[in-house]
Design an enzyme around this catalytic site. Structure first.
Site, mmCIF file in Angstrom:
data_model
loop_
_atom_site.group_PDB
_atom_site.id
_atom_site.type_symbol
_atom_site.label_atom_id
_atom_site.label_comp_id
_atom_site.label_asym_id
_atom_site.label_seq_id
_atom_site.Cartn_x
_atom_site.Cartn_y
_atom_site.Cartn_z
ATOM 1 C CE LYS A 22 -1.716 1.469 4.116
ATOM 2 N NZ LYS A 22 -1.364 2.853 4.478
ATOM 3 C CG ASN A 23 2.205 2.755 3.554
ATOM 4 O OD1 ASN A 23 1.056 3.080 3.257
ATOM 5 N ND2 ASN A 23 2.598 2.535 4.800
ATOM 6 C CB CYS A 116 -5.047 10.397 11.890
ATOM 7 S SG CYS A 116 -3.513 9.541 12.107
ATOM 8 N NE ARG A 121 0.424 10.080 10.397
ATOM 9 C CZ ARG A 121 0.008 9.071 9.639
ATOM 10 N NH1 ARG A 121 -1.138 8.506 9.870
ATOM 11 N NH2 ARG A 121 0.740 8.636 8.638
ATOM 12 C CG ASP A 304 3.225 1.193 9.562
ATOM 13 O OD1 ASP A 304 2.749 2.013 10.364
ATOM 14 O OD2 ASP A 304 3.508 1.492 8.378
ATOM 15 N NE ARG A 396 -7.086 3.947 5.984
ATOM 16 C CZ ARG A 396 -6.192 4.236 6.918
ATOM 17 N NH1 ARG A 396 -6.510 4.236 8.172
ATOM 18 N NH2 ARG A 396 -4.958 4.559 6.582
HETATM 19 N N1 EPU Z 1 6.571 14.486 11.046
HETATM 20 C C1 EPU Z 1 6.703 15.820 11.357
HETATM 21 N N2 EPU Z 1 6.607 16.726 10.346
HETATM 22 C C2 EPU Z 1 6.391 16.364 9.051
HETATM 23 C C3 EPU Z 1 6.264 15.001 8.748
HETATM 24 C C4 EPU Z 1 6.349 14.086 9.784
HETATM 25 O O1 EPU Z 1 6.894 16.183 12.515
HETATM 26 O O2 EPU Z 1 6.326 17.252 8.188
HETATM 27 C C5 EPU Z 1 6.659 13.483 12.130
HETATM 28 C C6 EPU Z 1 5.355 12.710 12.296
HETATM 29 O O3 EPU Z 1 4.415 13.404 13.088
HETATM 30 C C7 EPU Z 1 5.833 11.423 12.923
HETATM 31 C C8 EPU Z 1 7.195 11.219 12.264
HETATM 32 O O4 EPU Z 1 7.573 12.486 11.744
HETATM 33 O O5 EPU Z 1 5.978 11.601 14.292
HETATM 34 C C9 EPU Z 1 7.241 10.201 11.139
HETATM 35 O O6 EPU Z 1 6.180 10.424 10.254
HETATM 36 P P1 EPU Z 1 6.268 10.159 8.688
HETATM 37 O O7 EPU Z 1 6.070 11.468 7.993
HETATM 38 O O8 EPU Z 1 7.478 9.375 8.354
HETATM 39 O O9 EPU Z 1 4.971 9.281 8.456
HETATM 40 P P2 EPU Z 1 4.072 9.340 7.164
HETATM 41 O O10 EPU Z 1 4.905 9.588 5.987
HETATM 42 O O11 EPU Z 1 2.899 10.228 7.418
HETATM 43 C C10 EPU Z 1 4.280 6.802 6.552
HETATM 44 C C11 EPU Z 1 3.342 5.650 6.356
HETATM 45 C C12 EPU Z 1 2.778 5.225 7.702
HETATM 46 C C13 EPU Z 1 3.949 4.811 8.599
HETATM 47 C C14 EPU Z 1 4.934 5.986 8.721
HETATM 48 C C15 EPU Z 1 6.170 5.627 9.512
HETATM 49 C C16 EPU Z 1 2.495 6.067 4.133
HETATM 50 C C17 EPU Z 1 1.367 6.441 3.257
HETATM 51 N N3 EPU Z 1 2.273 6.068 5.450
HETATM 52 O O12 EPU Z 1 3.511 7.846 7.136
HETATM 53 O O13 EPU Z 1 1.939 4.093 7.478
HETATM 54 O O14 EPU Z 1 3.481 4.470 9.872
HETATM 55 O O15 EPU Z 1 5.358 6.402 7.404
HETATM 56 O O16 EPU Z 1 6.825 4.556 8.963
HETATM 57 O O17 EPU Z 1 3.575 5.745 3.645
HETATM 58 C C18 EPU Z 1 0.166 2.618 7.911
HETATM 59 O O18 EPU Z 1 0.387 2.086 6.806
HETATM 60 O O19 EPU Z 1 -0.603 2.103 8.760
HETATM 61 C C19 EPU Z 1 0.819 3.882 8.244
HETATM 62 C C20 EPU Z 1 0.386 4.686 9.211
#
Ligand code: EPU
Length: 417
Positions: A22-23, A116, A121, A304, A396
């Site tokens: 998915k990701n 969320c 996030r 995850d 999802r």
């Molecule tokens: N963060 C910030 N600022 C930003 C972006 C992130 O502070 O601008 C913080 C977040 O709040 C969090 C940390 O950085 O504390 C890591 O977040 P990240 O941005 O890496 O997460 P994401 O890109 O929103 C993806 C996956 C998630 C997975 C995380 C961590 C996708 C679509 N989603 O989320 O997947 O948990 O990386 O590996 O790729 C899931 O599939 O269930 C899922 C939640």
């Protein structure tokens, strides 16, 4: 809403085929916006989140066609630069269209994803990087409005190695003028898969998979035909399920190279793991030993997989400590697992789990995808009947999870509403 009903206590045995990630699919489908011909993506899982991004791409003016396991996208007619609230609120990863829209249409208006169930996030790192590359950003009425007549390559340092943030930057930088260097980039396999796709389109990206990625901008990209990598979290969920039920499961079509941290922990727990031609075999040991886990960015233990691993620890011998360092509120499953008889105490970002001899079935519900998966795993070993409500969250991110478990011998069925 559908429910999943499980009679626990059967060891899982047999083979299961792991689907596309998915990701990885979400950013790769979004990257089709960077080209103006037919892209073909194979091994695309048919999940609600993937359908959400398909709807969003159609809304933006792309033509999206779905065949079995395949998605074809043509963004020649890309005209609309607005990702509306109604589409973004259903899936945070909709923010992945920001980079491609700014790169191709020079502007974007994207609804800000809210917090969320698992944390606030924010997307400040995505926005700061685009600003540093020359975009003008304004936050208005819940939307981020970006204008970028010229995007220029820049040396960027990410405060946190954000996964979708790194992906958005890659998709903007690939068509920017000059060289972008992303320091402290996310190293997840899904980031490498996106970089690989962009390179097949004609991009010039090196270093993906490491924490320093270099992107030399090109003036245009061409459509591609490529396949989505296997889902390491779906695979991990089945690996834990095999160890948990003391089963013997061969996972086919997954990539052992992506499972280092989880395999290490499962071996410590007492499971037997064999990497075989075309798959990974996991056999549960006679006893489940307790081990401590700390979630970390890749190649560390994935957040995850934290909820699923906690179920394993809830029936392990002894005490284990799980620390969640990625998201501030990712213990939603704890109170539901307690209802099944687990002995877990949470303090801040740490959970202490005292293994119990058995769990017992009950109705449960979770508001997050991986938390829901952990409840299904708990149901597989709980005595009696477990009913997992709000299966919406599971749908999802897992394709036909209950059918896959049923084929491995679990007594599990979906009750449609
Ligand atoms: N963060 C910030 N600022 C930003 C972006 C992130 O502070 O601008 C913080 C977040 O709040 C969090 C940390 O950085 O504390 C890591 O977040 P990240 O941005 O890496 O997460 P994401 O890109 O929103 C993806 C996956 C998630 C997975 C995380 C961590 C996708 C679509 N989603 O989320 O997947 O948990 O990386 O590996 O790729 C899931 O599939 O269930 C899922 C939640």
């Amino acid at each position: 809403m559908d429910r999943i009903v499980i009679e626990g206590g059967r060891p899982l045995k047999g083979e299961v085929r792991i689907g596309g990630a998915k990701n990885a699919a979400l950013p790769i489908l979004a990257s089709a916006l960077l080209t103006d011909g037919w892209n073909t993506f194979d091994n695309v899982p048919n999940l609600m989140d993937v359908q959400s991004i398909e709807r969003l791409l159609s809304h933006l003016g792309a033509v999206v066609e779905r065949g079995p396991g395949e998605v074809r996208i043509n963004a020649a007619g890309l005209k609309n630069s607005e990702a509306p609230y109604d589409l973004v609120r259903k899936m945070r990863a909709s923010i992945l269209v920001l980079g491609p829209l700014v790169a191709r249409l020079k502007k974007a208006r994207v609804s800000l994803p809210g917090g969320c169930a698992i944390g606030a996030r924010p997307i400040n790192i995505h926005l700061k990087a685009l600003e540093e590359m020359g975009a003008t950003l304004e936050l208005k009425g819940g939307y981020v409005e970006a204008a970028a007549p010229r995007l220029r390559g820049k040396e960027l340092f990410l405060d946190v190695p954000t996964v979708t943030g790194t992906e958005n930057i890659l998709m903007a930088a690939v068509l920017a003028e000059g060289r972008t260097i992303i320091r402290n980039a996310a190293r997840e396999p899904e980031v490498s898969a996106l970089a690989d796709t962009l390179n097949r389109m004609g991009g010039r990206i090196t270093g993906a998979g490491t924490s320093v990625i270099t992107v030399d901008g090109v003036s245009s990209l061409s459509p591609v035909s490529t396949a989505i990598i296997p889902d390491r979290i779906e695979a991990g969920t089945f690996m834990v399920a095999a160890a948990l039920t003391r089963g013997d499961v061969l996972l086919k079509g997954c990539d052992p190279a992506h499972q280092g941290a989880l395999m290490d922990k499962l071996l410590m727990v007492g499971a037997k793991i064999q990497v075989e031609e075309g798959g990974i075999r996991v056999r549960g040991g006679d006893t489940i030993a307790s081990v401590d886990v700390k979630t970390l960015p890749y190649p560390g233990f994935p957040t995850d997989m934290q909820a699923q691993f906690m179920v394993l620890m809830s029936v392990a011998k002894g005490l284990s400590v799980i620390s969640e360092t990625i998201f501030e509120n990712r213990f939603i499953h704890v109170s539901e697992l307690r209802r099944l008889g687990a002995d877990i105490i949470v303090s801040g970002n740490t959970a202490a789990i005292k293994g119990v001899p058995a769990l017992s079935g009950a109705p449960v519900m979770a508001t997050d995808l991986r938390a829901s998966a952990s409840l299904v795993l708990a149901g597989l070993i709980a005595k009696g009947t477990t009913v997992v409500n709000r299966v919406y969250h599971l749908d999802r991110g897992y394709e036909k999870m209950e059918e896959k478990f049923a084929r491995l011998g679990a007594a599990i069925k979906r009750i449609r509403d």
